[in-house]
Design an enzyme around this catalytic site. Structure first.
Site, PDB file in Angstrom:
ATOM      1  N   LYS A  79     -11.950  55.651  41.052  1.00 37.38           N
ATOM      2  CA  LYS A  79     -12.871  55.154  42.063  1.00 37.38           C
ATOM      3  C   LYS A  79     -14.290  55.022  41.520  1.00 37.38           C
ATOM      4  O   LYS A  79     -14.536  54.216  40.633  1.00 37.38           O
ATOM      5  CB  LYS A  79     -12.806  56.061  43.288  1.00 37.38           C
ATOM      6  CG  LYS A  79     -11.629  55.778  44.217  1.00 37.38           C
ATOM      7  CD  LYS A  79     -10.266  56.052  43.621  1.00 37.38           C
ATOM      8  CE  LYS A  79      -9.144  55.908  44.650  1.00 37.38           C
ATOM      9  NZ  LYS A  79      -7.845  56.341  44.100  1.00 37.38           N
ATOM     10  N   ASP A 122     -12.077  68.129  46.361  1.00 36.96           N
ATOM     11  CA  ASP A 122     -11.958  66.721  45.965  1.00 36.96           C
ATOM     12  C   ASP A 122     -13.299  66.059  46.264  1.00 36.96           C
ATOM     13  O   ASP A 122     -13.680  65.881  47.420  1.00 36.96           O
ATOM     14  CB  ASP A 122     -10.828  66.051  46.746  1.00 36.96           C
ATOM     15  CG  ASP A 122     -10.531  64.636  46.254  1.00 36.96           C
ATOM     16  OD1 ASP A 122     -11.468  63.976  45.765  1.00 36.96           O
ATOM     17  OD2 ASP A 122      -9.377  64.195  46.379  1.00 36.96           O
ATOM     18  N   ARG A 144      -1.812  63.671  22.232  1.00 40.22           N
ATOM     19  CA  ARG A 144      -1.501  64.461  23.403  1.00 40.22           C
ATOM     20  C   ARG A 144      -2.288  65.769  23.436  1.00 40.22           C
ATOM     21  O   ARG A 144      -2.429  66.395  24.480  1.00 40.22           O
ATOM     22  CB  ARG A 144       0.013  64.710  23.468  1.00 40.22           C
ATOM     23  CG  ARG A 144       0.532  65.098  24.811  1.00 40.22           C
ATOM     24  CD  ARG A 144       1.986  64.684  25.072  1.00 40.22           C
ATOM     25  NE  ARG A 144       2.870  64.784  23.944  1.00 40.22           N
ATOM     26  CZ  ARG A 144       3.515  65.895  23.563  1.00 40.22           C
ATOM     27  NH1 ARG A 144       3.345  67.019  24.240  1.00 40.22           N
ATOM     28  NH2 ARG A 144       4.324  65.879  22.523  1.00 40.22           N
ATOM     29  N   TYR A 169      -6.515  62.955  51.058  1.00 39.73           N
ATOM     30  CA  TYR A 169      -5.891  61.707  50.610  1.00 39.73           C
ATOM     31  C   TYR A 169      -4.392  61.807  50.860  1.00 39.73           C
ATOM     32  O   TYR A 169      -3.773  62.849  50.627  1.00 39.73           O
ATOM     33  CB  TYR A 169      -6.200  61.490  49.136  1.00 39.73           C
ATOM     34  CG  TYR A 169      -5.390  60.407  48.476  1.00 39.73           C
ATOM     35  CD1 TYR A 169      -5.341  59.117  49.016  1.00 39.73           C
ATOM     36  CD2 TYR A 169      -4.677  60.656  47.312  1.00 39.73           C
ATOM     37  CE1 TYR A 169      -4.590  58.126  48.419  1.00 39.73           C
ATOM     38  CE2 TYR A 169      -3.933  59.672  46.695  1.00 39.73           C
ATOM     39  CZ  TYR A 169      -3.886  58.409  47.248  1.00 39.73           C
ATOM     40  OH  TYR A 169      -3.143  57.428  46.656  1.00 39.73           O
TER      41      TYR A 169
END
Length: 407
Positions: free
Chosen positions: A226, A201, A82, A136
Site C-alpha cells: 500500500k 497493523d 533466502r 483486514y
C-alpha cells in the site's frame, strides 16, 4: 460524519527520536542509503543474485550455524537469497528508522508477514491470539479459520486484559481499522497487554501519521503493497520490531521461503523517499472530500480518523454497487495507498471472507464504501464522486450552498 471525528491536517514533520537530529522527511530520503556516496553511487544498486560465491566453506558453515542459533543477519558477504538480500536489507533498515524500532523484516506480502509472526509465537506454544475487530478481511480469516493452528478470542479494546490467557502469544489491533477507520488507544491497549506482545497493523496510518512503537507496541505490521510502495506495482509485507523478534522472523522466513524479491525491495526503498509528501498531499485531498461528503444528502454517514490520513469510508442511502459502477476517473479496485484514487465495496470484496454477522457486527455494513484518496486534483475527484452518487433528491440543497451558504 462521525461526531468524534473531524477532518484534520496531517501533523508537521517531527524529529523521529530524541537521539537523532534527523526528521522523518529526511530519514525517508536518506535511511538505507547513507553508504552510497562513499561507494561512489547516487541511486541504490539492485542485487538480483540468488546465491553468492565463497571459497571458505568452514567460515560459511560457522555463519549458517550462527543464523540457526539466533536469526541474526550473517556477518560478511551474503550467502543465499533466502537468508537475506542486500537490496531488501536497505529497505528494512529504512523502515525500521521510520518506525523507530531496532529492526524490520520484509516478506513477500503482508499476509506472509502476519503468518510469520503467528508461526513464531506458535512455535513457542503460544497459539492463542486476542484480536480487536475490524481487521483486514484476510487477517480476520487467517485467525478465525485457525489455518496456522492459532485460536482467537475477539474482544473490544476495553476487554483485552480480561481475554488474556497463559497461552496468549499475541494481541492484534489495526488502527485506523480497515475499513471503518475506527481508532484504538494504542497506549492503553499496550498497557493492558502486560508482557504479551502487541502487534499493530499500521498500514493505513504509516509512520508519517503514527508510530505505534512509541505507544508500547512491540510489533508494527505493514502491507507494504500500500502506502510504502505507493504506486500499485509492488506486493510486499514488513514487520518492524526489536532485534530479538526480528531474528525469529528471519528464521521463519528462511524456513518457509516467504522472501521479498530484490526488485520489490528496490521499489519499496524508492517509495519511502516520497512517503511523507504523498501521505500529506493525499490526506489534504481526503479531508476536503470528507467535508463535501458529510454535507451531501445522498450520504448517510462518513468515517474519518482523528489522526487524518488518505482513507475515507462512507455509507450511502442508495445502492453502493451503482456508485461503484458509475465512477470514471476513480478506479474501482481492491487495495489502497496508490497515487491514484481507488474505491471498493468492502462487504463484497476485502471483507467478503468474514462471516456476514461478524462483518456487520464490526461495523462493515452493506452500504459502506471505502475510498483510498490519491493525488489527483480534488475538484476532479469530487466531480467524479458527485456523478457516481447519482441524482439528488428533489429539493436537496446544492452542495455549494450547503458548504458556503446562499450567495
Amino acid at each position: 460524519m462521525d461526531s468524534a471525528r473531524t477532518p484534520t491536517s496531517p501533523p508537521d514533520d517531527v524529529r523521529l527520536t530524541a537521539a537523532t537530529s534527523r526528521a522523518l522527511a529526511t530519514e525517508a530520503v536518506h535511511a538505507g542509503r547513507d553508504d552510497l556516496a562513499g561507494r561512489g553511487l547516487h541511486a541504490p544498486p539492485i542485487d538480483l543474485s540468488t546465491t553468492y560465491p565463497s571459497y571458505d566453506s568452514r567460515g560459511e558453515a560457522a555463519r549458517i550455524d550462527a543464523f540457526a542459533a539466533t536469526g541474526a543477519e550473517p556477518d560478511g558477504p551474503p550467502v543465499y537469497g533466502r537468508l537475506g538480500n542486500p537490496t531488501v536489507a536497505r529497505f528494512e533498515t529504512a523502515l525500521a528508522k521510520l518506525e523507530g524500532t531496532e529492526s524490520a523484516v520484509a516478506f513477500a506480502s503482508g499476509m506472509a508477514a502476519l503468518s510469520a509472526v503467528l508461526l513464531v509465537r506458535g512455535s513457542m506454544g503460544l497459539r492463542h491470539v486476542v484480536a480487536v475487530r475490524p481487521l483486514y478481511g484476510c487477517s480476520d480469516h487467517l485467525l478465525t479459520a485457525g489455518l496456522l493452528g492459532s485460536e482467537v478470542t475477539w474482544t473490544d479494546p476495553a476487554g483485552v486484559a480480561d481475554a488474556l490467557r497463559p497461552d496468549t502469544g499475541l494481541v492484534l489491533v489495526e488502527s485506523p481499522a480497515n475499513p471503518t477507520l475506527a481508532e484504538v488507544d494504542l497506549r492503553a491497549v499496550a498497557h493492558a497487554c502486560g508482557s504479551v506482545p502487541l502487534l499493530v497493523d499500521n498500514t493505513f496510518a504509516t509512520p508519517v501519521l503514527q508510530r505505534p512503537a512509541e505507544h508500547g507496541a512491540r510489533l508494527v505490521l505493514h502491507s507494504a503493497t500500500k502506502y510504502l510502495g505507493g504506486h500499485g506495482d509492488v506486493l510486499a509485507g514488513v514487520v518492524a520490531c526489536d532485534e530479538e523478534f526480528a531474528g525469529r522472523l528471519r528464521q521463519v522466513r528462511f524456513a518457509t521461503g516467504g522472501v521479498l524479491h530484490p526488485l520489490a525491495g528496490y521499489l519499496l526503498l524508492r517509495g519511502l523517499s516520497t512517503l511523507p509528501v504523498r501521505v500529506r498531499a493525499a490526506s489534504a485531498n481526503a479531508a476536503e472530500l470528507v467535508a463535501r461528503l458529510a454535507a451531501d444528502p445522498r450520504v448517510a454517514r462518513v468515517h474519518y480518523p482523528r489522526i487524518g490520513g488518505a482513507m475515507v469510508s462512507f455509507e450511502v442511502h442508495g445502492d453502493p454497487h451503482e456508485v461503484i459502477g458509475r465512477v470514471r476517473l476513480i478506479t474501482p479496485a481492491v487495495s489502497l495507498g496508490s497515487v491514484d484514487t481507488l474505491i471498493q465495496h468492502p462487504a463484497s470484496i476485502s471483507h467478503r471472507i468474514v462471516d456476514a454477522d461478524d462483518r456487520r457486527g464490526a461495523g462493515v455494513g452493506d452500504r459502506l464504501l471505502r475510498l483510498s484518496v490519491g493525488l489527483e486534483d480534488v475538484e476532479d475527484l469530487w466531480a467524479d464522486l458527485d456523478g457516481a452518487l447519482g441524482e439528488r433528491a428533489p429539493g436537496a440543497i446544492p452542495l455549494r450552498e450547503a458548504l458556503f451558504g446562499a450567495e
